[in-house]
Each structure stands twice: as C-alpha cells, then as structure tokens.
Design an enzyme around this catalytic site. Structure first.
Site, PDB file in Angstrom:
ATOM      1  N   ALA A  74      13.237   7.849  -3.966  1.00  0.00           N
ATOM      2  CA  ALA A  74      13.165   7.574  -2.494  1.00  0.00           C
ATOM      3  C   ALA A  74      12.620   6.005  -2.480  1.00  0.00           C
ATOM      4  O   ALA A  74      12.186   5.326  -3.612  1.00  0.00           O
ATOM      5  CB  ALA A  74      12.176   8.265  -1.980  1.00  0.00           C
ATOM      6  N   ASN A  91      18.410   6.322   1.957  1.00  0.00           N
ATOM      7  CA  ASN A  91      17.827   6.667   0.842  1.00  0.00           C
ATOM      8  C   ASN A  91      17.029   7.883   0.940  1.00  0.00           C
ATOM      9  O   ASN A  91      16.919   8.698  -0.041  1.00  0.00           O
ATOM     10  CB  ASN A  91      16.964   5.544   0.247  1.00  0.00           C
ATOM     11  CG  ASN A  91      17.874   4.688  -0.308  1.00  0.00           C
ATOM     12  OD1 ASN A  91      19.043   4.439  -0.553  1.00  0.00           O
ATOM     13  ND2 ASN A  91      17.104   3.390  -0.558  1.00  0.00           N
ATOM     14  N   TYR A 140       9.324   4.525   7.090  1.00  0.00           N
ATOM     15  CA  TYR A 140       8.997   5.300   6.025  1.00  0.00           C
ATOM     16  C   TYR A 140       8.549   6.694   6.266  1.00  0.00           C
ATOM     17  O   TYR A 140       8.881   7.836   5.985  1.00  0.00           O
ATOM     18  CB  TYR A 140       8.137   4.779   4.955  1.00  0.00           C
ATOM     19  CG  TYR A 140       7.535   5.338   3.869  1.00  0.00           C
ATOM     20  CD1 TYR A 140       8.513   5.916   2.802  1.00  0.00           C
ATOM     21  CD2 TYR A 140       6.230   5.607   3.570  1.00  0.00           C
ATOM     22  CE1 TYR A 140       8.103   6.653   1.707  1.00  0.00           C
ATOM     23  CE2 TYR A 140       5.659   6.285   2.595  1.00  0.00           C
ATOM     24  CZ  TYR A 140       6.521   6.810   1.607  1.00  0.00           C
ATOM     25  OH  TYR A 140       6.164   7.639   0.595  1.00  0.00           O
TER      26      TYR A 140
END
Ligand code: UDP
Length: 332
Positions: A74, A91, A140
């Site tokens: 990741a 991702n 994130y």
C-alpha cells in the site's frame, strides 16, 4: 502452513515475513519493489509482481496455493495522500479489490489486513477504542477505511471469508540483529527523520505545527515497535485459523508522546544535538492518536515486549547506524 504476503519486501511486511519464517510458516512474498527491497525478504519465495497485474497475481496464487494472505502492499504517507489522492485510492482501494478477487477465484478465505489509526482521524475520545466511528481526515485514512468497509461487506456476503484488520498506530524500530529496518528512499516518518538528522543526513529537523490543542502544542502519537506489531499479525492469523470471526484490533501501546518529546528523546539517546525548526502544520495530520489496546490484549493475548519509546528509538538508531555504514561502503 502457506501464507502469501503482499508487500513483504517493505518495512513492516519484511519484519512480519521474518516472524512467520522463524515460526516455520511457508511464506510467499508478492511485491513490486516500488518501495521495498528484495534483500529485506529473509524467508520464503519471492514473486515479483504488481497487485494491478491480475494475471500475474492469479498465476502466483494458483501456484503458491496460500491458505491465508497478509496484505501490506500500500501507499502510506499522509502528506502525499493529500497531494495525490488518486494514487492512494488506486494503490490502496483498487488493488485491495484486485487481491480479493484473485483470492476469491482460488478459494483463499482468510486475510490479515494492514489498516491504520488514520481511519479514526479526529477521534472523540482518547485513548481510541475500536468501536469509535471512523472519521479520517486525509485520503490515506479514507482509503484504508474504504478497504475495511469492503472487507466487512465481503465477509457478510460470504460467511466463509474471514479477516482481521489491524489498525497500526505509529510503527518504528528494527530487527534486533539489524538485518532489516526502515529503508525508504525518502523517509518522512518522525523518528527516522530525527535519527537521520542526528546522523547529519539532513541539516535540520522540522516540527510540523506547534499550535495544536495539546500540552506542548505539537501532535501526539502512540509508537509501537515493529517486532511487537509482527507478533500481533501472527496472533491474528492463529485466531483466524482457529475459527475466529472477522475482527478489528488496534495495535499500539496506549501511551502517547508529543513530537517535541520524541525529538528530545532522540537527542538524548544519540547524544547528538541538531537544529530543529518550527514550521506550519502538515495537511491531514490528526492532533492526537493514542490506542486503547485492551481488545487485542484480551482477545489475542497480545503481550508486547518492547513497549518503551526508549527501546524503540535505540533499536531504530542501531539500524540507522548500520544502514549508513552499508550505504557509505556501497557508495565509496
Ligand atoms: N512530524 C514532524 N516532523 C517530521 C516528521 C513528522 O513534525 O519531520 C510529525 C507529523 O506532523 C505528525 C507526527 O510527527 O504529527 C507523526 O508523523 P509521521 O509521519 O511519523 O507518522 P503519521 O502519524 O503521519 O503516520
């Protein structure tokens, strides 16, 4: 037992591969080496591949035949996620879906997932328990929250599929024999930046924000040694293998240190003074992240061995010294 580890050449992944190998698991590592290093894979078979390459992924799963997967691969840098959210959704979310599809195709039903304290964002109560709502404040954290929701929905739709999601707080430290440790090309994490500044690799250390609503105005984080985190993965895997239901656990020591406290501890341990500059806050940083770790201690009988900031920094410092020695040798 066979375990496939995505991102097993990365910082945390490589420490977990080591822990699995030491305990006799048969490990396969799937990694595109975008941030990881092949030398960091101490055990098992290495498969070069990208999670976006469905054909390669399926080929590896079909031939390796894992009973469980640990998914580390990741992107993990908060500030980068603010600048480049699509990279993080691609991702972290898209590639998790690719992995789940491939696992489903070959009947692999158990997953240990690398999640993060960033899913909590602005938590209402500190220390943070797992039942607090997810409220991420950066892409994130959102990407990991979305992945957790996908896992939850999949486990509801398919009761055979079970997962453990581990919400990491701030991970640092290195292997006790200094075989592996953090080796990013552009390190951004607090302890690593401070140690590298002590080593003279950066001219100064910057503190991002000094007006937070905390005792000394800087952010507070709960640091966990990477080898204790590795143990949590092994326990999570055993739990699933013994029939445990899908579950979510915090991984931290339930103790917070401010950015200033960490920097002064680094100076004390390295016995090196270095310039520190106070600058504007970094986008996307939650002020305080401290784990309530009762659940993982009770459920998984997790019992950390390195729960002191001093031990963590000393371990990271030994690694930085060795890493510098190796780099200097290669470069000169
Ligand atoms: N931080 C800092 N200077 C640095 C690196 C980090 O002041 O050079 C701060 C950062 O703003 C955050 C905390 O240290 O408040 C932890 O950041 P890190 O990147 O280590 O981990 P994160 O919590 O973002 O995953």
């Amino acid at each position: 037992m066979k375990v496939l580890v995505t991102g097993g050449a990365g910082y945390i992944g490589s420490h977990v591969v080591k822990a699995l190998g030491e305990r006799g698991y048969d490990v396969g590592v799937y990694d595109n080496l975008s941030t990881g290093n092949k030398w960091a894979v101490l055990y098992g078979d290495f498969y070069h591949g990208d999670l976006n390459d469905a054909k390669r992924l399926e080929e590896v799963i079909e031939s390796f035949k894992p009973e469980a997967v640990m998914h580390f691969a990741a992107s993990i840098i908060v500030s980068e996620s603010v600048r480049d959210p699509l990279k993080y959704y691609f991702n972290n979310v898209s590639n998790t879906i690719n992995l789940l599809k491939a696992m489903n195709r070959f009947n692999v039903k158990k997953l240990i997932f690398s999640s993060t304290a960033a899913v909590y964002g602005l938590a209402k109560k500190i220390p943070i328990t797992e039942d607090q709502p997810m409220n991420p404040i950066n892409p994130y954290g959102v990407s990991k929250m979305m992945s957790e929701m996908i896992l939850r929905d999949l486990s509801i739709a398919n009761s055979e599929f079970r997962y453990v999601s581990l919400r990491y707080f701030n991970v640092a430290g290195a292997d006790e024999y200094c075989r592996i440790g953090q080796a990013y090309k552009e390190p951004t994490h607090l302890i690593t930046r401070a140690l590298k500044t002590a080593l003279g690799q950066y001219k100064k250390m910057q503190i991002y924000g000094t007006n937070y609503n905390t005792a000394d105005g800087t952010c507070i984080r709960d640091f966990i040694h990477v080898d204790d985190l590795s143990d949590a993965h092994i326990l999570g895997l055993k739990y699933l293998m013994e029939g445990g239901d899908s579950n979510v656990f915090n991984c931290g020591y339930s103790k917070g240190y401010s950015v200033r406290e960490v920097i002064s501890k680094v100076k004390e341990i390295t016995k090196i003074d270095f310039p520190v500059e106070e600058v504007a806050p970094r986008d996307g940083d939650p002020p305080v992240l401290i784990a309530d770790s009762t659940k993982i201690r009770d459920f998984l009988k997790w019992s950390p061995k390195f729960n002191s900031l001093e031990l963590i920094i000393k371990s990271a410092w030994r690694w930085e010294l060795k890493f510098k020695e190796i780099k200097d040798f290669i470069e000169n």
